[in-house]
Design a protein around this motif. Structure first.
Motif: not given
Length: 112
Positions: A25-38, A60-64
């Protein structure tokens, strides 16, 4: 093309980044987020008072990527982000209709 979106624990970011680099992978976008699941958050004690933390910090990591690389990327993220504990996160894979590189106007796979 596919957009791979992973929600992971913050302390796993470095190991995920290294695993994705090893996967090519040569590129990615990383964002600090907040949330919850189970797990629905947790309670903490601050100065003698108990309070509920509803939203937990996540990354949150996003890769195209091209379609044929998506499975390898998902596997790399799963291996690197797995701690065996609740709240390890989720991975979403979505189709992407088009991509445009703003600087050159390249479209599709050549814009990735």
């Amino acid at each position: 093309m596919r957009l791979v979106t992973a929600i992971i624990k913050p302390f796993k970011l470095e190991s995920v980044k290294e695993a994705l680099g090893d996967a090519g992978v040569t590129g990615m976008t990383v964002t600090e987020v907040k949330g919850f699941g189970r797990q629905k958050g947790h309670t903490e004690l601050y100065r003698g008072s108990e309070y509920v933390v509803d939203f937990l910090p996540k990354i949150k990591v996003e890769i195209l990527t091209q379609d044929d690389n998506a499975d390898a990327i998902v596997t790399s993220i799963c291996d690197a982000a797995n701690s065996g504990q609740i709240g390890d996160g989720k991975i979403f894979v979505q189709p992407v209709e088009d991509c445009v590189r703003i600087r050159t106007g390249d479209r599709g796979d050549s814009a990735i």
